[in-house]
Write a protein that holds these residues in place. Structure first.
Motif, PDB file in Angstrom:
ATOM      1  N   LEU A 120      12.323 -29.111 -14.118  1.00  0.00           N
ATOM      2  CA  LEU A 120      12.482 -30.550 -14.398  1.00  0.00           C
ATOM      3  C   LEU A 120      11.111 -31.124 -14.695  1.00  0.00           C
ATOM      4  CD1 LEU A 120      14.798 -31.707 -11.441  1.00  0.00           C
ATOM      5  CD2 LEU A 120      15.501 -30.813 -13.678  1.00  0.00           C
ATOM      6  N   VAL A 121      10.976 -31.777 -15.836  1.00  0.00           N
ATOM      7  CA  VAL A 121       9.772 -32.564 -16.105  1.00  0.00           C
ATOM      8  C   VAL A 121      10.138 -34.022 -15.820  1.00  0.00           C
ATOM      9  CG1 VAL A 121       8.147 -33.366 -17.830  1.00  0.00           C
ATOM     10  CG2 VAL A 121       8.805 -30.955 -17.762  1.00  0.00           C
ATOM     11  N   ILE A 122       9.382 -34.602 -14.950  1.00  0.00           N
ATOM     12  CA  ILE A 122       9.666 -35.988 -14.526  1.00  0.00           C
ATOM     13  C   ILE A 122       8.517 -36.867 -14.996  1.00  0.00           C
ATOM     14  CG2 ILE A 122      10.115 -37.500 -12.575  1.00  0.00           C
ATOM     15  CD1 ILE A 122      11.024 -35.011 -11.021  1.00  0.00           C
TER      16      ILE A 122
ATOM     17  N   ALA B   9       0.848  -1.205   0.000  1.00  0.00           N
ATOM     18  CA  ALA B   9       0.000   0.000   0.000  1.00  0.00           C
ATOM     19  C   ALA B   9       0.866   1.230   0.000  1.00  0.00           C
ATOM     20  CB  ALA B   9      -0.907  -0.013   1.220  1.00  0.00           C
ATOM     21  N   PHE B  10       0.427   2.168  -0.767  1.00  0.00           N
ATOM     22  CA  PHE B  10       1.132   3.464  -0.812  1.00  0.00           C
ATOM     23  C   PHE B  10       2.567   3.295  -1.274  1.00  0.00           C
ATOM     24  CE2 PHE B  10      -2.447   5.447   1.008  1.00  0.00           C
ATOM     25  CZ  PHE B  10      -2.898   4.651   2.019  1.00  0.00           C
ATOM     26  N   GLY B  11       2.821   2.343  -2.211  1.00  0.00           N
ATOM     27  CA  GLY B  11       4.141   2.243  -2.841  1.00  0.00           C
ATOM     28  C   GLY B  11       5.156   1.480  -2.037  1.00  0.00           C
ATOM     29  N   GLU B  12       4.743   0.574  -1.112  1.00  0.00           N
ATOM     30  CA  GLU B  12       5.724  -0.247  -0.396  1.00  0.00           C
ATOM     31  C   GLU B  12       6.377  -1.240  -1.346  1.00  0.00           C
ATOM     32  OE1 GLU B  12       3.950  -2.160   2.890  1.00  0.00           O
ATOM     33  OE2 GLU B  12       3.549  -0.317   3.987  1.00  0.00           O
ATOM     34  N   LYS B  13       7.520  -1.862  -0.935  1.00  0.00           N
ATOM     35  CA  LYS B  13       8.289  -2.769  -1.780  1.00  0.00           C
ATOM     36  C   LYS B  13       7.485  -4.020  -2.103  1.00  0.00           C
ATOM     37  CE  LYS B  13      12.691  -5.169  -2.045  1.00  0.00           C
ATOM     38  NZ  LYS B  13      13.932  -5.522  -1.368  1.00  0.00           N
ATOM     39  N   GLU B  14       7.581  -4.472  -3.387  1.00  0.00           N
ATOM     40  CA  GLU B  14       6.850  -5.662  -3.865  1.00  0.00           C
ATOM     41  C   GLU B  14       7.406  -6.937  -3.232  1.00  0.00           C
ATOM     42  OE1 GLU B  14       6.221  -8.051  -8.052  1.00  0.00           O
ATOM     43  OE2 GLU B  14       7.020  -6.026  -8.080  1.00  0.00           O
ATOM     44  N   VAL B  15       6.518  -7.891  -2.847  1.00  0.00           N
ATOM     45  CA  VAL B  15       6.917  -9.203  -2.308  1.00  0.00           C
ATOM     46  C   VAL B  15       6.980 -10.198  -3.453  1.00  0.00           C
ATOM     47  CG1 VAL B  15       6.344 -11.079  -0.744  1.00  0.00           C
ATOM     48  CG2 VAL B  15       5.864  -8.692  -0.097  1.00  0.00           C
ATOM     49  N   VAL B  16       8.148 -10.777  -3.725  1.00  0.00           N
ATOM     50  CA  VAL B  16       8.333 -11.723  -4.844  1.00  0.00           C
ATOM     51  C   VAL B  16       8.132 -13.148  -4.319  1.00  0.00           C
ATOM     52  CG1 VAL B  16       9.947 -12.548  -6.581  1.00  0.00           C
ATOM     53  CG2 VAL B  16       9.962 -10.140  -5.887  1.00  0.00           C
ATOM     54  N   PRO B  17       7.264 -13.972  -4.984  1.00  0.00           N
ATOM     55  CA  PRO B  17       7.045 -15.347  -4.514  1.00  0.00           C
ATOM     56  C   PRO B  17       8.310 -16.177  -4.625  1.00  0.00           C
ATOM     57  CG  PRO B  17       5.376 -14.680  -6.103  1.00  0.00           C
ATOM     58  CD  PRO B  17       6.437 -13.640  -6.134  1.00  0.00           C
ATOM     59  N   LYS B  18       8.390 -17.241  -3.763  1.00  0.00           N
ATOM     60  CA  LYS B  18       9.479 -18.207  -3.869  1.00  0.00           C
ATOM     61  C   LYS B  18       9.311 -18.998  -5.148  1.00  0.00           C
ATOM     62  CE  LYS B  18      10.180 -18.829   1.077  1.00  0.00           C
ATOM     63  NZ  LYS B  18      10.170 -19.806   2.186  1.00  0.00           N
ATOM     64  N   PRO B  19      10.386 -19.522  -5.676  1.00  0.00           N
ATOM     65  CA  PRO B  19      10.291 -20.228  -6.950  1.00  0.00           C
ATOM     66  C   PRO B  19       9.302 -21.377  -6.912  1.00  0.00           C
ATOM     67  CG  PRO B  19      12.579 -19.746  -6.441  1.00  0.00           C
ATOM     68  CD  PRO B  19      11.790 -19.359  -5.232  1.00  0.00           C
ATOM     69  N   THR B  20       9.331 -22.186  -5.864  1.00  0.00           N
ATOM     70  CA  THR B  20       8.414 -23.325  -5.811  1.00  0.00           C
ATOM     71  C   THR B  20       6.986 -22.853  -5.765  1.00  0.00           C
ATOM     72  OG1 THR B  20       8.683 -23.357  -3.424  1.00  0.00           O
ATOM     73  CG2 THR B  20      10.063 -24.861  -4.702  1.00  0.00           C
TER      74      THR B  20
ATOM     75  N   ALA C  14      14.539 -27.692 -10.021  1.00  0.00           N
ATOM     76  CA  ALA C  14      15.708 -28.528  -9.754  1.00  0.00           C
ATOM     77  C   ALA C  14      16.106 -28.466  -8.298  1.00  0.00           C
ATOM     78  CB  ALA C  14      16.869 -28.106 -10.655  1.00  0.00           C
ATOM     79  N   THR C  15      15.824 -27.311  -7.669  1.00  0.00           N
ATOM     80  CA  THR C  15      16.201 -27.171  -6.267  1.00  0.00           C
ATOM     81  C   THR C  15      15.360 -28.072  -5.375  1.00  0.00           C
ATOM     82  OG1 THR C  15      14.696 -25.283  -6.107  1.00  0.00           O
ATOM     83  CG2 THR C  15      17.039 -24.817  -6.537  1.00  0.00           C
ATOM     84  N   GLU C  16      14.202 -28.486  -5.849  1.00  0.00           N
ATOM     85  CA  GLU C  16      13.358 -29.390  -5.053  1.00  0.00           C
ATOM     86  C   GLU C  16      13.854 -30.833  -5.110  1.00  0.00           C
ATOM     87  OE1 GLU C  16       8.959 -28.691  -5.246  1.00  0.00           O
ATOM     88  OE2 GLU C  16       9.549 -27.465  -6.976  1.00  0.00           O
ATOM     89  N   GLY C  17      14.682 -31.160  -6.084  1.00  0.00           N
ATOM     90  CA  GLY C  17      15.116 -32.529  -6.248  1.00  0.00           C
ATOM     91  C   GLY C  17      14.118 -33.307  -7.090  1.00  0.00           C
ATOM     92  N   ILE C  18      14.432 -34.559  -7.257  1.00  0.00           N
ATOM     93  CA  ILE C  18      13.579 -35.411  -8.098  1.00  0.00           C
ATOM     94  C   ILE C  18      12.510 -36.019  -7.207  1.00  0.00           C
ATOM     95  CG2 ILE C  18      13.525 -37.417  -9.617  1.00  0.00           C
ATOM     96  CD1 ILE C  18      16.441 -36.761 -10.309  1.00  0.00           C
TER      97      ILE C  18
ATOM     98  N   VAL D  74      13.881 -38.125 -16.491  1.00  0.00           N
ATOM     99  CA  VAL D  74      13.975 -36.740 -16.010  1.00  0.00           C
ATOM    100  C   VAL D  74      14.481 -35.855 -17.160  1.00  0.00           C
ATOM    101  CG1 VAL D  74      14.989 -35.186 -14.321  1.00  0.00           C
ATOM    102  CG2 VAL D  74      14.432 -37.561 -13.676  1.00  0.00           C
ATOM    103  N   PHE D  75      13.652 -34.894 -17.507  1.00  0.00           N
ATOM    104  CA  PHE D  75      14.039 -33.920 -18.539  1.00  0.00           C
ATOM    105  C   PHE D  75      14.435 -32.622 -17.831  1.00  0.00           C
ATOM    106  CE2 PHE D  75      11.182 -36.915 -20.491  1.00  0.00           C
ATOM    107  CZ  PHE D  75      11.737 -37.155 -21.744  1.00  0.00           C
ATOM    108  N   THR D  76      15.694 -32.295 -17.935  1.00  0.00           N
ATOM    109  CA  THR D  76      16.197 -31.077 -17.308  1.00  0.00           C
ATOM    110  C   THR D  76      16.254 -29.972 -18.370  1.00  0.00           C
ATOM    111  OG1 THR D  76      17.515 -32.382 -15.779  1.00  0.00           O
ATOM    112  CG2 THR D  76      18.091 -30.045 -15.996  1.00  0.00           C
ATOM    113  N   TYR D  77      15.393 -28.936 -18.170  1.00  0.00           N
ATOM    114  CA  TYR D  77      15.298 -27.830 -19.132  1.00  0.00           C
ATOM    115  C   TYR D  77      16.260 -26.719 -18.740  1.00  0.00           C
ATOM    116  CZ  TYR D  77      11.096 -29.914 -21.153  1.00  0.00           C
ATOM    117  OH  TYR D  77      10.213 -30.746 -21.784  1.00  0.00           O
TER     118      TYR D  77
END
Length: 713
Positions: free
Chosen positions: A82-84, A28-39, A198-202, A146-149
């Motif tokens: 990763l597409v598994i 609100a009122f121009g506070e810093k944006e919260v970026v979601p975690k990758p997962t 990939a950080t989550e593992g297979i 496992v397809f690693t993109y």
């Protein structure tokens, strides 16, 4: 025109950016944006997985799996996606533990991989392309491709996607030694797909995971042009503690292929040993020798592999039927246990090597005792066995690895019985002597009273003689049987029983026998006796040379087992039981006698002379011997020499005439022959006086009569 296009692009971007801000919760009122975690960003997408089954040009099964992921909002992943694709377990199990097969499987896949090129566009590549920057690997633990993109850093829109479209061809797999079995559930095959960072593992279980079924129960090769390879056959010869496993290809070998076999050996505990690439001989045989022996219950199976000599084709058969190491254990042979025994012994003729024990159960109480190298066993120190005890013995085989019992023979069961009775038969013979008392004797005389005492004695302990049958053949030459008794003697206590019966018996020499069957009165104690006694009289005349008696015994043990018939014979010689004159001189000669001029006594020409008497009577009395003239000495002219014969003894002469003259008296001490031997001046002599009847050169003969009597004259 281009400008307009650019303005449109800006507008779209602006709108999407605002949309992202709203969804992300702007400050609100121009506070810093919260970026979601990758997962969290990856979870903002839609996934799908489809599975289809078709047949190829040769009728082989083809399985198509299509996994697709698209974001639901505009976002930036900033992750390596990763597409598994988790392939059906039926395929994964064929690849387990074999990196060569896993590589061949990856190489056999056809289809495409797709991923975002930019914010609005996607790009697709052949699944086997080396320029796609997509890396294919196989994860054995997950049975997954496992397809690693490449890392995704672009801003994505809902038009972007990651997609794997892959087809599995049963024929191609088969040519790479991969054979897919029937669906485990006999209905269909199941696959799963997901997209993770990939950080989550297979991992396969995520919010993006989808499941698909391939609607076929089989995945066969149809008429695909492949080498026909079938399961080999292992020789079912695995015996406990062996080391060799052998088999045969079980098919005609193609000269264009090199054949090898893999033998997989598995212990009962689950340890798996694989002896791979065993050469297959031209006749199809193959073999391997294990470093350590296999044991009962271990298993083995084999596959046959064929590698083309002219191309890269490689085939692998289905596993051979499982064979299991056997252990044939022979049952025990129990030495017949008897009442009172404190051990159980026996034998087991085992032909296979191994550690054996005899498992002995006595009335539900069990013991174990080792089997010796010669196959014998002995369980000692047990309580004394009783009649009716049940003994069961199995021969158990034990593991040399763990000491556990692996196998048991069939049970040998036996019931404890009494010992077979050992009977001693004796016959005591007695005769009544001159004092009217019985005396043990080895012979008898005619007209003598005799007595038989027949005793059967139980010689061994823990034995029973039951339902006793006793037959006594009456000897030829006996009459007047009496005083017949039957007695049981136990612990020196005599118990009269019903007397034996005199029966007609064609098997007896006299055609008569005494017979007794005793019921409900067994002999059970060592030393117990059955005694039969009877008395009789020896016939006076026409008696046989001997009295021959024979005893027959039989009956049963306590367990109604017939005992062997036993016999005993006794022969008693018979002597003459009378007073008898056995011998007197048959001829008494006086030769060359001169005519006497005065009374003269002449000795015999044959000076020797013997009289023999035998007194065989039981009750002996004094006997007397008499002699008389039956005919005086008489010549051919009937001229007689009256009273010319005398009997001399100890200097006393007795003139003989027609009356009996006592010449000797004696009382026998025994039944031996008594001999009366004459000296030269004893016995019969000739006494002559001058007599007109005496003629020269004349021959005179006469006759004497000897009489033996047991009464005084």
């Amino acid at each position: 025109m281009n400008k307009k296009h650019n303005r449109s692009w800006f507008s779209i971007v602006l709108i999407l950016f605002i949309f992202i801000v709203v969804l992300s919760g702007p400050s609100a009122f121009g506070e810093k944006e919260v970026v979601p975690k990758p997962t969290a960003a990856i979870s903002l997408g839609a996934s799908s997985l489809t599975g289809t089954y078709t047949t190829g040009s040769y009728g082989q099964g083809t399985m198509r799996l299509v996994y697709q992921y698209a974001p639901l909002v505009s976002l930036t992943l900033n992750e390596v996606p990763l597409v598994i694709i988790q392939i059906p377990s039926e395929i994964g199990d064929q690849l387990a533990g074999n990196s060569t097969k896993q590589a061949a499987f990856l190489k056999s896949l056809t289809g495409t991989v797709t991923y975002p090129l930019n914010t609005l566009a996607n790009q697709s590549f052949d699944i086997q392309s080396t320029s796609s920057n997509v890396v294919k690997t196989y994860d054995e633990a997950m049975h997954a491709v496992v397809f690693t993109y490449p890392r995704s850093t672009n801003l994505l829109t809902i038009t972007n996607m990651w997609k794997v479209d892959m087809t599995i061809d049963a024929g191609v797999l088969y040519k790479n030694s991969i054979t897919v079995p029937q669906a485990y559930n006999s209905t269909n095959y199941t696959a799963k797909g997901t997209l993770v960072a990939a950080t989550e593992g297979i991992v396969i279980s995520t919010v993006n995971t989808k499941t698909a079924t391939i609607p076929s129960a089989t995945f066969g090769i149809g008429n695909y042009p492949v080498l026909n390879i079938t399961s080999p056959k292992l020789n079912d010869t695995m015996q406990h503690l062996g080391t060799i496993i052998s088999g045969t290809a079980n098919q005609t070998l193609d000269a264009n292929y090199t054949y090898t076999a893999d033998i997989t050996y598995k212990t009962r505990a689950g340890t798996i040993i694989k002896n791979a690439n065993l050469p297959v001989a031209a006749n199809g045989s193959f073999t391997t020798t294990l470093e350590t022996p296999y044991e009962y219950g271990d298993t083995a199976t084999a596959i046959l592999k064929a590698t083309s000599k002219i191309n890269t084709d490689a085939y692998e058969s289905q596993p051979s039927p499982l064979i299991t190491a056997q252990w044939s254990v022979q049952p025990a042979i129990i030495t017949s246990p008897k009442v009172g025994d404190t051990k159980v012994t026996g034998l087991a003729n085992e032909t296979n090597a191994g550690v054996y024990k005899a498992h002995v159960t006595i009335n539900q109480i069990s013991y174990d005792t080792p089997l010796q190298s010669d196959g014998t066993f002995a369980l000692t120190g047990i309580p004394a066995l009783q009649s009716g005890d049940q003994i069961s013995v199995t021969i158990d085989g034990y593991s040399t690895r763990t000491g556990e019992r692996l196998v048991s023979s069939t049970a040998t069961t036996i019931t404890v019985i009494y010992n077979m009775p050992n009977l001693a038969i004796s016959q005591q013979f007695e005769r009544k002597n001159a004092n009217d008392t019985w005396e043990i004797a080895t012979n008898t005389a005619s007209d003598q009273e005799v007595r038989y005492t027949i005793t059967a004695t139980l010689q061994n302990s823990n034995a029973v003689w039951n339902k006793q049958k006793i037959t006594v053949n009456i000897p030829v030459g006996l009459i007047d049987l009496k005083e017949i008794t039957l007695t049981k003697i136990s612990n020196n206590v005599e118990t009269p029983l019903i007397a034996p019966t005199l029966i007609d018996d064609n098997t007896s020499p006299s055609l008569k026998s005494l017979f007794s069957q005793i019921n409900n009165n067994p002999l059970t104690i060592q030393g117990d006796k059955i005694r039969i006694q009877f008395s009789a009289k020896v016939i006076r005349e026409g008696y046989p040379a001997s009295l021959i008696s024979k005893v027959w015994l039989n009956g049963e043990t306590d367990n109604t087992v017939p005992i062997p018939e036993q016999t005993n014979s006794l022969s008693i010689p018979i002597t003459d039981g009378t007073l008898k004159l056995i011998e007197v001189p048959s001829t008494i000669a006086f030769t060359n006698i001169p005519v006497p001029s005065k009374p003269q006594t002449y000795n015999r020409t044959n000076t020797a002379g013997t009289i023999k008497v035998r007194d065989g009577r039981v009750k002996t009395t004094t006997w007397q011997l008499f002699v008389r003239e039956r005919t005086p000495l008489t010549n051919a002219n009937n001229q007689q020499l009256q009273q010319s014969i005398i009997y001399s003894q100890h200097g006393t002469d007795t003139l003989l005439n027609t009356e009996n003259q006592p010449i000797f008296t004696h009382k026998a001490e025994n039944n031996q022959v008594y001999e009366l031997a004459w000296q030269a001046s004893d016995g019969i002599r000739l006494k002559l006086a001058p007599n007109p009847a005496i003629k020269i050169n004349q021959h005179y003969t006469g006759e004497l009569v000897w009489t033996l009597t047991d009464t005084p004259s």
